[in-house]
Design an enzyme around this catalytic site. Structure first.
Site, PDB file in Angstrom:
ATOM      1  N   HIS A   1     -15.057  -9.433   0.790  1.00  0.00           N
ATOM      2  CA  HIS A   1     -14.114 -10.464   1.830  1.00  0.00           C
ATOM      3  C   HIS A   1     -14.444 -11.279   1.187  1.00  0.00           C
ATOM      4  CE1 HIS A   1     -12.644 -13.446   4.176  1.00  0.00           C
ATOM      5  NE2 HIS A   1     -11.859 -12.776   4.015  1.00  0.00           N
TER       6      HIS A   1
ATOM      7  N   ARG B   1       4.205 -46.353 -12.755  1.00  0.00           N
ATOM      8  CA  ARG B   1       5.080 -47.528 -11.689  1.00  0.00           C
ATOM      9  C   ARG B   1       4.448 -48.213 -11.813  1.00  0.00           C
ATOM     10  NH1 ARG B   1       3.130 -42.048  -9.796  1.00  0.00           N
ATOM     11  NH2 ARG B   1       4.421 -41.333  -8.054  1.00  0.00           N
TER      12      ARG B   1
ATOM     13  N   GLY C   1      13.922 -39.578  -5.862  1.00  0.00           N
ATOM     14  CA  GLY C   1      12.686 -39.177  -5.643  1.00  0.00           C
ATOM     15  C   GLY C   1      12.573 -39.098  -4.419  1.00  0.00           C
ATOM     16  N   THR C   2      11.863 -37.722  -4.788  1.00  0.00           N
ATOM     17  CA  THR C   2      11.667 -36.541  -3.264  1.00  0.00           C
ATOM     18  C   THR C   2      10.581 -36.707  -1.993  1.00  0.00           C
ATOM     19  OG1 THR C   2      10.270 -34.714  -4.821  1.00  0.00           O
ATOM     20  CG2 THR C   2      12.936 -35.143  -5.078  1.00  0.00           C
ATOM     21  N   ASN C   3       9.709 -38.041  -2.562  1.00  0.00           N
ATOM     22  CA  ASN C   3       8.836 -38.537  -1.419  1.00  0.00           C
ATOM     23  C   ASN C   3       9.711 -39.038  -0.078  1.00  0.00           C
ATOM     24  OD1 ASN C   3       6.680 -37.290  -3.008  1.00  0.00           O
ATOM     25  ND2 ASN C   3       6.143 -38.860  -3.668  1.00  0.00           N
ATOM     26  N   ASP C   4      10.676 -40.125  -0.981  1.00  0.00           N
ATOM     27  CA  ASP C   4      11.467 -40.664  -0.277  1.00  0.00           C
ATOM     28  C   ASP C   4      12.480 -40.417   0.439  1.00  0.00           C
ATOM     29  OD1 ASP C   4      10.397 -43.456   0.327  1.00  0.00           O
ATOM     30  OD2 ASP C   4       9.669 -43.987  -1.514  1.00  0.00           O
TER      31      ASP C   4
ATOM     32  N   TYR D   1      14.878 -32.019 -16.130  1.00  0.00           N
ATOM     33  CA  TYR D   1      13.850 -32.074 -16.432  1.00  0.00           C
ATOM     34  C   TYR D   1      13.292 -33.062 -14.937  1.00  0.00           C
ATOM     35  CZ  TYR D   1      13.917 -37.782 -16.389  1.00  0.00           C
ATOM     36  OH  TYR D   1      13.926 -38.947 -14.733  1.00  0.00           O
TER      37      TYR D   1
ATOM     38  N   ARG E   1       9.760 -47.848 -12.981  1.00  0.00           N
ATOM     39  CA  ARG E   1      10.462 -48.128 -12.258  1.00  0.00           C
ATOM     40  C   ARG E   1       9.897 -49.947 -12.323  1.00  0.00           C
ATOM     41  NH1 ARG E   1       8.609 -45.038  -7.064  1.00  0.00           N
ATOM     42  NH2 ARG E   1       6.610 -46.646  -7.376  1.00  0.00           N
TER      43      ARG E   1
ATOM     44  N   MET F   1      -6.153  -5.829  10.018  1.00  0.00           N
ATOM     45  CA  MET F   1      -6.664  -4.908  10.628  1.00  0.00           C
ATOM     46  C   MET F   1      -7.139  -4.249   9.910  1.00  0.00           C
ATOM     47  SD  MET F   1      -4.707  -2.123  12.616  1.00  0.00           S
ATOM     48  CE  MET F   1      -5.436  -0.793  11.292  1.00  0.00           C
TER      49      MET F   1
ATOM     50  N   LYS G   1       0.693  -1.400  -0.197  1.00  0.00           N
ATOM     51  CA  LYS G   1       0.197  -0.107   0.019  1.00  0.00           C
ATOM     52  C   LYS G   1       0.755   1.320  -0.322  1.00  0.00           C
ATOM     53  CE  LYS G   1      -3.936  -0.485   2.134  1.00  0.00           C
ATOM     54  NZ  LYS G   1      -4.222  -1.105   3.740  1.00  0.00           N
TER      55      LYS G   1
ATOM     56  N   ARG H   1      -2.870  -1.467  -6.656  1.00  0.00           N
ATOM     57  CA  ARG H   1      -2.318  -2.678  -6.389  1.00  0.00           C
ATOM     58  C   ARG H   1      -2.207  -3.516  -7.816  1.00  0.00           C
ATOM     59  NH1 ARG H   1      -4.808  -4.659  -0.859  1.00  0.00           N
ATOM     60  NH2 ARG H   1      -6.830  -4.984  -2.591  1.00  0.00           N
TER      61      ARG H   1
ATOM     62  N   GLU I   1      17.270 -41.760  -3.230  1.00  0.00           N
ATOM     63  CA  GLU I   1      15.898 -41.462  -2.697  1.00  0.00           C
ATOM     64  C   GLU I   1      16.594 -41.930  -1.269  1.00  0.00           C
ATOM     65  OE1 GLU I   1      12.099 -43.300  -4.047  1.00  0.00           O
ATOM     66  OE2 GLU I   1      12.768 -45.011  -4.322  1.00  0.00           O
TER      67      GLU I   1
ATOM     68  N   CYS J   1      11.269 -36.616  -9.740  1.00  0.00           N
ATOM     69  CA  CYS J   1      10.254 -37.592 -10.049  1.00  0.00           C
ATOM     70  C   CYS J   1       8.446 -37.926  -8.702  1.00  0.00           C
ATOM     71  CB  CYS J   1       9.518 -38.681 -10.347  1.00  0.00           C
ATOM     72  SG  CYS J   1      10.747 -40.163  -9.194  1.00  0.00           S
TER      73      CYS J   1
ATOM     74  N   GLY K   1      -7.159 -10.156   5.765  1.00  0.00           N
ATOM     75  CA  GLY K   1      -6.939 -11.313   7.360  1.00  0.00           C
ATOM     76  C   GLY K   1      -6.590 -10.096   8.557  1.00  0.00           C
TER      77      GLY K   1
ATOM     78  N   ARG L   1      -3.683   2.987   8.443  1.00  0.00           N
ATOM     79  CA  ARG L   1      -3.781   1.871   7.035  1.00  0.00           C
ATOM     80  C   ARG L   1      -2.617   0.771   7.411  1.00  0.00           C
ATOM     81  NH1 ARG L   1      -5.163   4.328   1.756  1.00  0.00           N
ATOM     82  NH2 ARG L   1      -5.924   3.095   1.055  1.00  0.00           N
TER      83      ARG L   1
ATOM     84  N   SER M   1      17.200 -40.353 -11.114  1.00  0.00           N
ATOM     85  CA  SER M   1      15.810 -39.295 -11.202  1.00  0.00           C
ATOM     86  C   SER M   1      15.598 -39.670  -9.569  1.00  0.00           C
ATOM     87  CB  SER M   1      14.864 -40.426 -11.272  1.00  0.00           C
ATOM     88  OG  SER M   1      13.672 -39.484 -11.315  1.00  0.00           O
TER      89      SER M   1
END
Ligand code: ADP
Ligand code: MG
Ligand code: MG
Length: 915
Positions: free
Chosen positions: A471, A592, A804-807, A889, A648, A120, A39, A353, A783, A869, A118, A109, A802
């Site tokens: 809102h 998979r 395996g970012t989850n594991d 990739y 895999r 003030m 602002k 804005r 992984e 992946c 959310g 303000r 590759s």
């Protein structure tokens, strides 16, 4: 959480904490958003551009940090800068704070770097007291206006600063209105408003245990500190959590000379957009109220008029507003969301804005801007939030079914999209129902910032009051949540949890549906159908008949010019692969194979393989699976039209293919009760024994991934054979095919060496049998942290990596991704973690592990192809990190492919590889 750097201090000079704007010149400008908040930066920019902005000053976000660091105390040097700026403001305004005859009135303000509905409420008319109100009356000869301003000030200050519930004021206000027979606030005259002021004083005395503060400097200090405190209120924190806004950035405070939209019927206040934020249409869009102040328009006190009416009522101010906002749009090269006030026919700009918009509007506006030559395709790419594209893929209603149901009522179409669900009447209930897996529609008279969590989980939000900038409308659009507001025919009983409309009563749990694009509400459940873009892709609609499809594809085509990383998809079925290809995926990053085991009629064979207690029986079952897997791979290869397909080998622990132990025991008990010694019972008992044998304490850390291939090499053999046979067949058909066989969960180079030997042996054999050669690669998932830390050795055996970012996330944190839900929320509430590391890649902790894997891998093989992946492959902020570390990739679910293409282009434009 990174600390914000302290403001620069030049030798012998204290840092600058307060920034003035007024008389055509501002200390700041739009590039200082970090310091001035959005602002404040906008007010400075507009002032510098010579636009009519009431003068004022901005107390910087650094002061907010100081406020918290020093436990609510503001250093004297900052106070001195504020005092100096008050004097400057008094000069510019020609009025004095605290003067009786000629009082300076200001607004206070809040304003952080990112707009936060959310936080003030603004305080208007600060500086008034019992004497100044008389001075204001004398100066303007408008007693009604003076007392209207005073009662507003008391109301806002009382609730925001003194913490008195708004209802307490509202109650008194209403009772004076009733006594005077007034329906609207504008019906009250000076006498009535004086009465209101008297009653408000009583409220303050009763509720706050003190008199309403009369000293304007004290009022100002109290208001300033209230803004700082509001930064940490629960609503604001919740909002920041949802939108990933860091806690440490703080808010600025803007103190600005008041201009008055409530002096009579030549005055007004309003808000607007330079383009329609719901549909993207190029139309001037907004609402205003005659004889009103600030919040009245958004709060739904009176029903605002559409901005086109302003041209009739106050034509000169309207024309000036059009000119100014068009200029602003050109200057910012983006849609502007603006706020203005007209005082006795004179226009003042109070805010500008970049406007929030729906995903749909984002695509329309960006492509229009390029066509209008306002921006280049490159700028268009940087302007669109990648999530917008996924919004466009959200389903709509089947129009036939939809049209067959009568319209119950119509509201304002605040945010497009089809929503259908059970009615609930509070944010809490919305959360409760949706936790229980039920789709809900949140129905409210109006929403308040406290409702944000309920809105977040709901399919859609429907309100009875409020305009297009209320809102519910603003937040709905931002979340891409279908929303209808101002459906005034709804008679809502929130306590009794029901509403009536059109002579019918709808109770909690009943089904309703609505279309956020048209505003129509219907009292029935309606099945939804794929988005227009999907219809084109699936062949149900011609591309030339869909404007939005062409624009969507245009944007994606632009991204390809700037993208460095490839985008692949995680897909294991031909139809998924086809869709992914249509969305622009060039390759599959993760197929998979175990998903294929769940296919029609296969589970019994898979179970037979698992139950086999000797190799011969196991091989027999695998032989049955072989032709099925071959067909699967053939289909997926074909759908990818020669692009690489990473397959895999089997990954999950085998018990996942067997029935649950408890279920089996129940079945066995039932069978035993009925009969004895049947074959079925025998089989179940055998199954139970095997389930118990396979039971593991930590299956995620147990017998899975490469460990399965090592203990049962015949599984790897069968899968390799299926892959190579499918590939050879395609090659014989003259089609290009590029299989990449990926071994999961490798932590030691010898694990991979063992499995590559199996793969290569079988592959050679198959190619010999088939009499044709195909090029295939053998690589691994990285992984397990040990895999990353020894990536130089592993790269010696691997033709690609590759991540395996989850594991990798699971094992680096030591959090089971299946159980993390039990404590993650508490971690986030306690600020131990900002974000869910399974949704947004943890750059600080898992990042270095991944980076090490990349660096070590490429030390051995400089050209090693490396991708990712995990789920993070489709998450924009994670994609920025993957760009930085130089991955080749990302791979994500088919629906996320457009998001990933755009995010990858943005990442490439914003960062240099190796940063
Ligand atoms: P928010 O961040 O919630 O939009 P603002 O600080 O923009 O809050 O204030 C809300 C409204 O209050 C503005 O749109 C404007 O109508 C009114 N307002 C704020 N400051 C002034 C002022 N100096 N003079 C007149 N009206 C003001
Ligand atoms: Mg505002
Ligand atoms: Mg894994």
């Amino acid at each position: 959480m990174a600390k914000k750097p302290a403001p620069t201090k030049k030798a012998g000079k204290t840092a600058k904490y307060v920034y003035f704007f007024g008389n055509g010149k501002a200390d700041g400008n739009r590039s200082l958003k970090d310091t001035l908040g959005g602002k404040g930066a906008g007010l400075a920019e507009m002032t510098n551009a010579g636009l009519p902005v009431p003068p004022g000053f901005t107390i910087s976000t650094d002061v907010c940090s100081l406020y918290y660091k020093q436990k609510g105390k503001i250093p004297a040097s900052v106070d001195a800068q504020i005092a100096e700026n008050i004097r400057k403001l008094e000069q510019a305004a020609g009025a004095t704070l605290g003067s009786t005859g000629n009082p300076l009135l200001v607004s206070v303000r809040s304003g952080a770097k990112f707009s936060m509905p959310g936080m003030m409420d603004t305080i208007l008319n600060l500086g008034l007291n019992d004497k100044a109100v008389e001075g204001l009356k004398a100066r303007t000869s408008n007693g009604r206006f003076a007392y209207d301003s005073y009662r507003r000030f008391m109301q806002m200050f009382g609730s925001v600063v003194l913490g008195i519930p708004k209802d307490a004021f509202e109650h008194e206000f209403e009772s004076v209105k009733n006594a005077k027979g007034a329906t609207l606030d504008t019906d009250l005259d000076e006498v009535a408003l004086r009465e209101v002021v008297q009653r408000f004083k009583q409220v303050v005395r009763g509720r706050a245990g003190r008199d309403f503060p009369q000293e304007p400097h004290e009022q100002l200090t109290m208001a300033r500190d209230a803004v700082f405190r509001s930064w940490m209120n629960p609503r604001a924190q919740e909002y920041r959590r949802i939108y990933d806004i860091p806690d440490h950035i703080g808010t600025a405070v803007n103190v600005q000379m008041m201009v008055f939209g409530n002096t009579g019927d030549r005055s007004a206040t309003g808000v607007g957009f330079t383009r329609n934020p719901a549909t993207g249409a190029k139309e001037f869009y907004g609402e205003f109220l005659i004889n009103a102040q600030g919040e009245d328009v958004v709060a739904g006190i009176r029903t605002p008029q559409p901005i086109s009416e302003l041209a009739k009522v106050l034509p000169k101010a309207y024309k000036q507003l059009r000119d100014i906002t068009t200029r602003l749009e050109r200057n910012y090269k983006d849609v502007q969301d603006f706020e203005f006030t007209i005082q006795d026919e004179r226009l003042f700009m109070l805010q500008t804005r970049n406007g929030k918009r729906t995903g749909y509007a984002a695509v329309i506006i960006a492509t229009d801007f390029v066509a209008e030559r306002l921006i280049t395709p490159k700028e268009a790419i940087l302007q669109i939030d990648p999530e917008s594209l996924s919004q466009l893929l959200a389903p709509g209603f089947d129009q036939k079914e939809w049209r067959a149901i009568p319209v119950a009522t119509k509201g304002l179409p605040a945010s497009p999209g089809a929503a259908s669900g059970h009615v609930v009447f509070s944010a809490e209930d919305a959360v409760k129902w949706s936790d229980a897996g039920k789709p809900v529609i949140l129905v409210r008279r109006e929403t308040v910032p406290d409702d944000i969590r309920g809105m977040f989980v709901a399919q859609g939000v429907l309100t009875a009051t409020g305009g297009m900038t209320s809102h519910a409308a603003v937040v709905g659009r931002q979340m891409g949540k279908p929303s209808i507001v101002g459906a005034s025919a709804l008679d809502i009983d929130e306590e009794g949890k029901s509403f009536s409309v059109d002579g019918k009563t709808v109770k909690e749990g009943d089904f309703i549906s609505f279309d956020g694009l048209t505003g129509e509400v219907k009292l029935a459940r309606v099945a939804s159908k794929p988005s227009e873009i999907l219809q084109v892709l699936q062949g149900g609609l011609e591309p030339k008949k869909s404007d939005i499809y062409r624009r969507f594809m245009q944007i994606l085509a632009w991204t390809d010019k700037y993208r460095r990383m490839g985008v692949r998809a995680n897909a294991d079925q031909p139809d998924q692969a086809e869709l992914a290809y249509a969305f622009g995926a060039r390759g599959i990053g993760l197929c998979r194979t175990e998903h294929m085991f769940f296919g029609e009629g296969r589970i019994p064979i898979v179970q037979r393989m698992i139950l086999a207690d000797n190799e011969k029986d196991r091989r027999a079952a695998l032989d049955e699976l072989l032709p099925m897997q071959r067909e699967d791979f053939y289909g997926v290869f074909k759908a990818m039209k020669g692009e690489p397909v990473t397959i895999r080998t089997i990954d999950p622990p085998l018990h996942e293919f067997l029935p649950k132990r408890e279920e089996l025991m129940v079945e066995i008990a039932r069978l035993e009760a009925r009969s004895h010694g049947t074959e079925e019972l025998e089989a179940k008992l055998r199954l139970l024994r095997r389930v118990e044998q396979l039971h593991e304490f930590n299956p995620m850390l147990g017998h899975r991934g490469v460990r399965l291939g090592i203990t049962y090499p015949e599984i790897t053999e069968m899968q390799t054979r299926a892959i190579l046979e499918a590939a050879c067949r395609l090659a014989k058909e003259g089609l290009k095919v590029t299989p990449e066989i990926m071994i999961p969960l490798v932590g030691h180079v010898k694990e991979l060496r063992d499995q590559s030997a199996v793969v290569n042996r079988v592959a050679e054999a198959v190619m010999k049998e088939q009499g044709i050669k195909v090029k295939y690669l053998v690589g691994t998932m990285i992984e397990v942290p040990r895999g990353a830390m020894t990536a130089d050795e592993i790269a010696g055996e691997a033709e690609f990596f590759s991540f395996g970012t989850n594991d990798l996330t699971q094992m680096t944190f030591g959090f089971s991704r299946d159980d993390v839900g039990k404590f993650l929320r508490v971690y986030q509430d306690k600020k131990i973690l900002d974000k869910d590391p399974f949704a947004t890649f943890d750059v600080d902790g898992v990042g270095p592990v991944l980076r090490t894997g990349v660096e070590l891998g490429r030390r051995t093989k400089p050209d090693l192809k490396i991708g990712v992946c995990g789920e993070h492959g489709g998450d924009p902020s994670s994609i920025h990190f993957f760009e930085k570390v130089g991955l080749d990739y990302v791979s994500c679910s088919p629906y996320r492919v457009p998001v990933a293409r755009l995010a990858a282009a943005q990442a490439a434009l914003a960062v240099k590889v190796g940063d």
